[in-house]
Write an enzyme that holds these catalytic residues in place. Structure first.
Site, PDB file in Angstrom:
ATOM      1  CE  LYS A  11     -13.515  10.877 -23.604  1.00  0.00           C
ATOM      2  NZ  LYS A  11     -13.410   9.956 -22.441  1.00  0.00           N
ATOM      3  CE1 TYR A  51     -17.721   6.784 -23.590  1.00  0.00           C
ATOM      4  CE2 TYR A  51     -19.028   8.789 -23.705  1.00  0.00           C
ATOM      5  CZ  TYR A  51     -17.816   8.134 -23.827  1.00  0.00           C
ATOM      6  OH  TYR A  51     -16.690   8.831 -24.207  1.00  0.00           O
ATOM      7  CB  THR A  93      -8.566   5.008 -19.015  1.00  0.00           C
ATOM      8  OG1 THR A  93      -8.721   4.012 -20.031  1.00  0.00           O
ATOM      9  CG2 THR A  93      -9.896   5.645 -18.689  1.00  0.00           C
ATOM     10  CG  ASN A 114     -10.283  10.319 -20.459  1.00  0.00           C
ATOM     11  OD1 ASN A 114     -11.144  10.812 -21.177  1.00  0.00           O
ATOM     12  ND2 ASN A 114     -10.236   9.025 -20.192  1.00  0.00           N
ATOM     13  CG  HIS A 117     -14.046   7.751 -27.518  1.00  0.00           C
ATOM     14  ND1 HIS A 117     -14.424   6.820 -26.582  1.00  0.00           N
ATOM     15  CD2 HIS A 117     -14.259   7.180 -28.737  1.00  0.00           C
ATOM     16  CE1 HIS A 117     -14.864   5.727 -27.219  1.00  0.00           C
ATOM     17  NE2 HIS A 117     -14.775   5.925 -28.517  1.00  0.00           N
ATOM     18  CD  GLU A 128     -16.948   3.927 -30.261  1.00  0.00           C
ATOM     19  OE1 GLU A 128     -17.060   3.258 -29.212  1.00  0.00           O
ATOM     20  OE2 GLU A 128     -15.855   4.422 -30.633  1.00  0.00           O
TER      21      GLU A 128
END
Ligand code: IDP
Ligand code: MG
Length: 139
Positions: A11, A51, A93, A114, A117, A128
């Site tokens: 991320k 998302y 998470t 975080n 993914h 995805e």
């Protein structure tokens, strides 16, 4: 039946903080083979599509803004029991709940930022992965 592939993103916070190599090292050390890899920046529209399942959740707008705020690294990973084993490797998470030795314990900054993914099912791993690596992609 469980397949042997999952999908991940490093991320924006982790890319910005120079942790691409550290995270990919943990992924390989965890027994995963990197079968596809690319660094891209999502538009808010594309992040919103990715998302979409979370669109009713209160954090959706912030998540879309965050995920389009800088480049991400997308990858398809291969290992026996890939989806479940990768969820174990990344940890909870919320990094406050992530176990020692997990990627999120080491690199996540907050429940939103975080670090990584990980797909939550074989079906979503396929969807995805196709989102970033379409079958007809040309080079
Ligand atoms: P996961 O990434 O562990 O599967 P999800 O519940 O699928 O967690 O949420 C997707 C992403 O949305 C999380 O990784 C995190 O970046 C963000 N997120 C989840 N819950 C919250 C929250 O309560 N506040 C802010 N962001 C959140
Ligand atoms: Mg999820």
């Amino acid at each position: 039946m469980a397949t042997n592939r999952t999908f991940t993103m490093i991320k924006p916070d982790a890319v910005q903080d120079n942790h691409i190599g550290g995270i990919l090292s943990m992924i390989e050390a965890g027994g995963f083979r990197i079968v596809a890899l690319k660094k891209v920046q999502l538009t808010p529209e594309r992040a919103g599509q990715f998302y979409e399942v979370h669109k009713e959740r209160p954090f959706y707008q912030d998540l879309v803004k965050y995920m389009s705020s800088g480049p991400i690294v997308a990858a398809i990973l291969e290992k026996d029991n890939a989806v479940a084993d990768f969820r174990t490797l990344i940890g909870a998470t919320n990094p406050a709940n992530a176990e020692e030795g997990t990627i999120r314990k080491k690199y996540a900054k907050s429940i939103e930022a975080n670090a990584v993914h990980g797909s939550d099912s074989d079906e979503n791993a396929q969807i995805e992965g196709d989102f970033y690596f379409p079958a007809n992609e040309q080079f």
